[in-house]
Design an enzyme around this catalytic site. Structure first.
Site, PDB file in Angstrom:
ATOM      1  N   SER A  66       0.832  -1.196   0.000  1.00 52.90           N
ATOM      2  CA  SER A  66       0.000   0.000   0.000  1.00 52.90           C
ATOM      3  C   SER A  66       0.880   1.266   0.000  1.00 52.90           C
ATOM      4  O   SER A  66       1.677   1.456  -0.924  1.00 52.90           O
ATOM      5  CB  SER A  66      -0.964  -0.044   1.192  1.00 52.90           C
ATOM      6  OG  SER A  66      -2.018   0.866   1.033  1.00 52.90           O
ATOM      7  N   HIS A  69      -7.428  -6.037   0.278  1.00 55.49           N
ATOM      8  CA  HIS A  69      -6.259  -5.152   0.267  1.00 55.49           C
ATOM      9  C   HIS A  69      -5.148  -5.660   1.178  1.00 55.49           C
ATOM     10  O   HIS A  69      -3.970  -5.534   0.864  1.00 55.49           O
ATOM     11  CB  HIS A  69      -6.696  -3.741   0.690  1.00 55.49           C
ATOM     12  CG  HIS A  69      -5.602  -2.732   0.640  1.00 55.49           C
ATOM     13  ND1 HIS A  69      -4.838  -2.515  -0.491  1.00 55.49           N
ATOM     14  CD2 HIS A  69      -5.138  -1.867   1.582  1.00 55.49           C
ATOM     15  CE1 HIS A  69      -3.966  -1.552  -0.245  1.00 55.49           C
ATOM     16  NE2 HIS A  69      -4.112  -1.152   1.005  1.00 55.49           N
ATOM     17  N   ASP A 112      -1.645  13.303  13.941  1.00 56.14           N
ATOM     18  CA  ASP A 112      -1.757  14.667  13.423  1.00 56.14           C
ATOM     19  C   ASP A 112      -0.964  14.813  12.129  1.00 56.14           C
ATOM     20  O   ASP A 112      -1.459  15.370  11.138  1.00 56.14           O
ATOM     21  CB  ASP A 112      -1.239  15.681  14.455  1.00 56.14           C
ATOM     22  CG  ASP A 112      -2.152  15.809  15.664  1.00 56.14           C
ATOM     23  OD1 ASP A 112      -3.335  15.420  15.559  1.00 56.14           O
ATOM     24  OD2 ASP A 112      -1.676  16.287  16.705  1.00 56.14           O
TER      25      ASP A 112
END
Length: 259
Positions: free
Chosen positions: A87, A236, A178
């Protein structure tokens, strides 16, 4: 400026297999595969920036992440490596292969194409924020909080690998959430570098995954012209859903490359 990545190294003198996880993953997710592959190869599994035990820093650009990985290879004295990425990690290894092809013995890309993708992680981010706010003290509480936004138990188990207990006995996220969210657009974009990587390449895709469809193959081969494409009966997370088939495909490819 590259950062020092955390890594697992099984040791050895041969050309290593370097394993690079996807978004919200870590080297720890690959330990069962490492145990199998280390019988034949030196294996190095990394934590990318803002993941696992690696530092949290601003910026999730693919050139920066490839430079982090290259700096680790330099630090370990690795001249060439077989690179395996899943990925987001697949885009990292494609980036490194384009930027420094002489350092890449072969490329194994798991269920990703060198393309930009749309947004599909809103519920995942919401689940992680819910856990962050809920401050669970055990795995059952954490799973209940994740379940408010993510229905699939397998996905919740994967997300829970990012939790570790702090000094106050609270399960906290160890990822730089974040930083990941701030640069999510970049993560979903194309790999770094230009041109092609014309070395030996294996692309493993999941039959039930939308990440590498037949329609994407022409664009994929523009970047990876020697790509062998193999489809596994999985989604996936094909390395977790079909571990034996995944290992068999990787082992067979490495044998062909090294023979």
């Amino acid at each position: 400026m590259p950062i020092e990545l955390h890594y697992i190294d099984t040791g050895g003198d041969e050309t290593p297999v370097v394993v690079v996880h996807g978004m919200l993953g870590s080297a720890d997710n690959w330990r069962s595969h490492l145990k199998q592959w280390q019988r034949r190869h030196r294996v190095i599994a990394v934590d990318l920036r803002n993941h696992g035990r690696s530092p949290h820093v601003a910026g999730m650009g693919y050139e920066a992440m490839a430079e982090d990985l290259l700096a680790l290879l330099n630090r370990l004295g690795v001249e060439r490596a077989h690179l395996l990425g899943h990925s987001m990690g697949g885009k990292v290894v494609i980036s490194l292969a384009r930027l420094a092809p002489s350092r890449v013995a072969s490329l194994i890309v798991a269920d990703i194409a060198p393309l930009a993708y749309g947004h599909d992680h809103d519920s995942v981010f919401a689940a992680l924020r819910r856990v962050e706010a809920g401050e669970p003290t055990n795995r059952r509480e954490a799973d209940a909080l994740l379940a408010e936004h993510v229905e699939e138990s397998a996905v919740r188990l994967f997300l829970a690998t990012n939790l570790e207990r702090d000094d106050e006995d609270i399960l906290r996220l160890r990822i730089g959430l974040d930083e990941i969210q701030d640069d999510y657009e970049t993560i979903m974009g194309e790999p770094a570098g230009k041109g092609v990587f014309d070395g030996p390449t294996l692309v493993l895709r999941g039959a039930h995954s939308p990440y590498v469809t037949d329609e994407m193959l022409p664009a994929l081969r523009e970047v990876l012209p020697r790509a062998e494409v193999e489809t596994l009966e999985a989604g996936h997370w094909l390395h977790a859903e079909q571990p034996k088939a995944f290992q068999t495909a990787v082992n067979a490819f490495l044998e062909r490359v090294e023979s």
